[in-house]
Design an enzyme around this catalytic site. Structure first.
Site, PDB file in Angstrom:
ATOM      1  N   LYS A  65       0.810  -1.229   0.000  1.00  0.00           N
ATOM      2  CA  LYS A  65       0.000   0.000   0.000  1.00  0.00           C
ATOM      3  C   LYS A  65       0.843   1.280   0.000  1.00  0.00           C
ATOM      4  CE  LYS A  65      -4.115  -1.634   2.443  1.00  0.00           C
ATOM      5  NZ  LYS A  65      -5.027  -1.324   3.546  1.00  0.00           N
ATOM      6  N   ASP A 105     -10.478   3.335   2.033  1.00  0.00           N
ATOM      7  CA  ASP A 105     -10.771   2.967   3.432  1.00  0.00           C
ATOM      8  C   ASP A 105     -11.512   4.088   4.160  1.00  0.00           C
ATOM      9  OD1 ASP A 105      -9.867   0.379   3.526  1.00  0.00           O
ATOM     10  OD2 ASP A 105      -7.860   0.904   4.232  1.00  0.00           O
TER      11      ASP A 105
HETATM   12  P1  NAP Z   1      -0.603  -1.680  11.275  1.00  0.00           P
HETATM   13  O1  NAP Z   1      -0.258  -0.547  10.368  1.00  0.00           O
HETATM   14  O2  NAP Z   1       0.366  -2.809  11.452  1.00  0.00           O
HETATM   15  O3  NAP Z   1      -0.915  -1.028  12.732  1.00  0.00           O
HETATM   16  C1  NAP Z   1      -1.093  -1.863  13.849  1.00  0.00           C
HETATM   17  C2  NAP Z   1      -1.550  -1.025  15.053  1.00  0.00           C
HETATM   18  O4  NAP Z   1      -1.829  -1.940  16.139  1.00  0.00           O
HETATM   19  C3  NAP Z   1      -0.505  -0.042  15.580  1.00  0.00           C
HETATM   20  O5  NAP Z   1      -1.141   1.089  16.099  1.00  0.00           O
HETATM   21  C4  NAP Z   1       0.149  -0.867  16.725  1.00  0.00           C
HETATM   22  O6  NAP Z   1       0.736  -0.074  17.727  1.00  0.00           O
HETATM   23  C5  NAP Z   1      -1.073  -1.550  17.279  1.00  0.00           C
HETATM   24  N1  NAP Z   1      -0.752  -2.734  18.082  1.00  0.00           N
HETATM   25  C6  NAP Z   1      -0.360  -3.949  17.621  1.00  0.00           C
HETATM   26  N2  NAP Z   1      -0.169  -4.800  18.659  1.00  0.00           N
HETATM   27  C7  NAP Z   1      -0.458  -4.097  19.789  1.00  0.00           C
HETATM   28  C8  NAP Z   1      -0.453  -4.413  21.183  1.00  0.00           C
HETATM   29  N3  NAP Z   1      -0.129  -5.648  21.619  1.00  0.00           N
HETATM   30  N4  NAP Z   1      -0.804  -3.456  22.076  1.00  0.00           N
HETATM   31  C9  NAP Z   1      -1.177  -2.205  21.640  1.00  0.00           C
HETATM   32  N5  NAP Z   1      -1.180  -1.848  20.334  1.00  0.00           N
HETATM   33  C10 NAP Z   1      -0.835  -2.782  19.419  1.00  0.00           C
HETATM   34  O7  NAP Z   1      -1.975  -2.385  10.843  1.00  0.00           O
HETATM   35  P2  NAP Z   1      -3.168  -1.746   9.958  1.00  0.00           P
HETATM   36  O8  NAP Z   1      -2.876  -1.954   8.516  1.00  0.00           O
HETATM   37  O9  NAP Z   1      -3.432  -0.377  10.462  1.00  0.00           O
HETATM   38  O10 NAP Z   1      -4.379  -2.738  10.320  1.00  0.00           O
HETATM   39  C11 NAP Z   1      -4.888  -2.819  11.631  1.00  0.00           C
HETATM   40  C12 NAP Z   1      -6.070  -3.775  11.661  1.00  0.00           C
HETATM   41  O11 NAP Z   1      -7.152  -3.216  10.914  1.00  0.00           O
HETATM   42  C13 NAP Z   1      -5.800  -5.148  11.030  1.00  0.00           C
HETATM   43  O12 NAP Z   1      -6.407  -6.138  11.841  1.00  0.00           O
HETATM   44  C14 NAP Z   1      -6.504  -5.075   9.682  1.00  0.00           C
HETATM   45  O13 NAP Z   1      -6.963  -6.339   9.248  1.00  0.00           O
HETATM   46  C15 NAP Z   1      -7.693  -4.185  10.040  1.00  0.00           C
HETATM   47  N6  NAP Z   1      -8.266  -3.474   8.871  1.00  0.00           N
HETATM   48  C16 NAP Z   1      -9.588  -3.628   8.610  1.00  0.00           C
HETATM   49  C17 NAP Z   1     -10.148  -2.970   7.539  1.00  0.00           C
HETATM   50  C18 NAP Z   1     -11.614  -3.172   7.218  1.00  0.00           C
HETATM   51  O14 NAP Z   1     -12.001  -2.919   6.073  1.00  0.00           O
HETATM   52  N7  NAP Z   1     -12.432  -3.553   8.169  1.00  0.00           N
HETATM   53  C19 NAP Z   1      -9.370  -2.125   6.724  1.00  0.00           C
HETATM   54  C20 NAP Z   1      -8.017  -1.965   7.032  1.00  0.00           C
HETATM   55  C21 NAP Z   1      -7.476  -2.660   8.128  1.00  0.00           C
HETATM   56  P3  NAP Z   1       2.308   0.346  17.634  1.00  0.00           P
HETATM   57  O15 NAP Z   1       2.367   1.500  16.691  1.00  0.00           O
HETATM   58  O16 NAP Z   1       2.650   0.690  19.025  1.00  0.00           O
HETATM   59  O17 NAP Z   1       3.042  -0.871  17.114  1.00  0.00           O
END
Ligand code: NAP
Length: 277
Positions: A65, A105
């Site tokens: 992305k 999104d």
């Molecule tokens: P990402 O860029 O990897 O971001 C992950 C986030 O989770 C960061 O803020 C990270 O914090 C936090 N995190 C991970 N483990 C943690 C923990 N143990 N304690 C506290 N915070 C934690 O991921 P993303 O692309 O944003 O996606 C996030 C989620 O959204 C995924 O599950 C994805 O499948 C979902 N999603 C859904 C849709 C939909 O259409 N429904 C669309 C997009 C994404 P740090 O910065 O501190 O590491």
């Protein structure tokens, strides 16, 4: 025949072919939508297949992305500040076909809440976003369009929340996760954008009981459909909306651009995707 794709690495888990395949069949369109595994090194060459006219465009998922953001020919001015694109559209130019990049999104997040909790943003002052990753950018940008007060972006790594708030427009305020209890009483909406909730994981000591009784809690994680956060919120009598229809709604603008028909997110489509979770 018009061909579209979703690319990622890996890509087998993607539900996008099922969503777009449903709409292609529903509208009897002579088109295809394929999941294609593209390794990062092969990304620039793959995108040339849009410029050559082989594909009309497609979706982009992890890990591409942010990389496609630098490789497209034109950008959507409304989403260019998000730093990542999930949708590519081939567009005719004077010299051939160029690639237009956008991020759906933001639209998908708002459309999911508009459908699942009509009127949710009427009079909404403050909101809390949990997380500051890629998806949090679209959510925070969306909320800055719909809140009259502040959107607090709470993240485990505070520096990442600070960068997000500095990069985006609007009344966005970075904070550490442990400030939830202090900020909750004035928040009308809580959105989880972290990966917590996947595989049944839950936030440690999140004081949901400090939220106003009228607050709405939503999770963009949709596997499981009811995350522990949503279950806890529901047990407290708070309104909840799950994240599955965000996935469905974000697919709408791409399908319309590639195939010329604006598709609908229907209960039948949701049931079909839900059956795969
Ligand atoms: P990402 O860029 O990897 O971001 C992950 C986030 O989770 C960061 O803020 C990270 O914090 C936090 N995190 C991970 N483990 C943690 C923990 N143990 N304690 C506290 N915070 C934690 O991921 P993303 O692309 O944003 O996606 C996030 C989620 O959204 C995924 O599950 C994805 O499948 C979902 N999603 C859904 C849709 C939909 O259409 N429904 C669309 C997009 C994404 P740090 O910065 O501190 O590491």
């Amino acid at each position: 025949m018009k061909r579209a794709f979703v690319i990622g690495h890996p890509i087998k888990h993607s539900r996008s072919p099922l969503i777009h395949g449903h709409w292609l069949a529903e509208h009897v369109i002579d088109g295809s939508y394929e999941a294609i595994d593209v390794a990062p090194a092969d990304l620039p060459a793959f995108l040339d297949r849009i410029r050559s006219g082989e594909f009309v465009g497609g979706n982009v998922t992890v890990p591409h992305k942010e990389d496609v953001f630098r490789l497209v020919d034109f950008s959507d001015v409304d989403t260019v500040h998000l730093g990542a694109f999930n949708t590519l559209i081939g567009q005719p130019t004077q010299t051939g076909i160029g690639i237009y990049g956008t991020n759906t999104d933001l639209y998908g997040f708002l459309a999911n809440l508009d459908a699942g909790a009509p009127g949710w943003s009427d009079g909404l002052e403050n909101a809390i976003v949990l997380g500051a990753g890629g998806a949090a950018r679209a959510v925070a940008a969306a909320l800055s369009l719909r809140t009259t007060g502040n959107t607090y972006v709470l993240n485990r790594t505070i520096e990442r929340a600070e960068v997000l708030c500095a990069d985006l427009r609007g009344n966005l305020r970075p904070a550490a996760l442990d400030r939830f209890a202090e900020l909750a009483p004035s928040a009308g909406l809580v959105v989880n954008t972290t990966t917590i909730g996947m595989h049944g994981t839950r936030f440690d000591g999140l004081a949901l009981d400090r939220l106003p009784k009228s607050a709405l809690v939503t999770d963009i994680v949709y596997v499981p459909l009811e995350t522990p956060l949503l279950a806890d919120a529901r047990a407290l009598g708070l309104r909840t909306v799950d994240g599955l229809c965000m996935l469905l709604h974000q697919a709408v603008p791409g399908f319309e651009a590639w195939f010329g028909v604006r598709p609908e997110v229907t209960p039948a489509l949701r049931a079909k995707i839900e059956a795969t979770l």
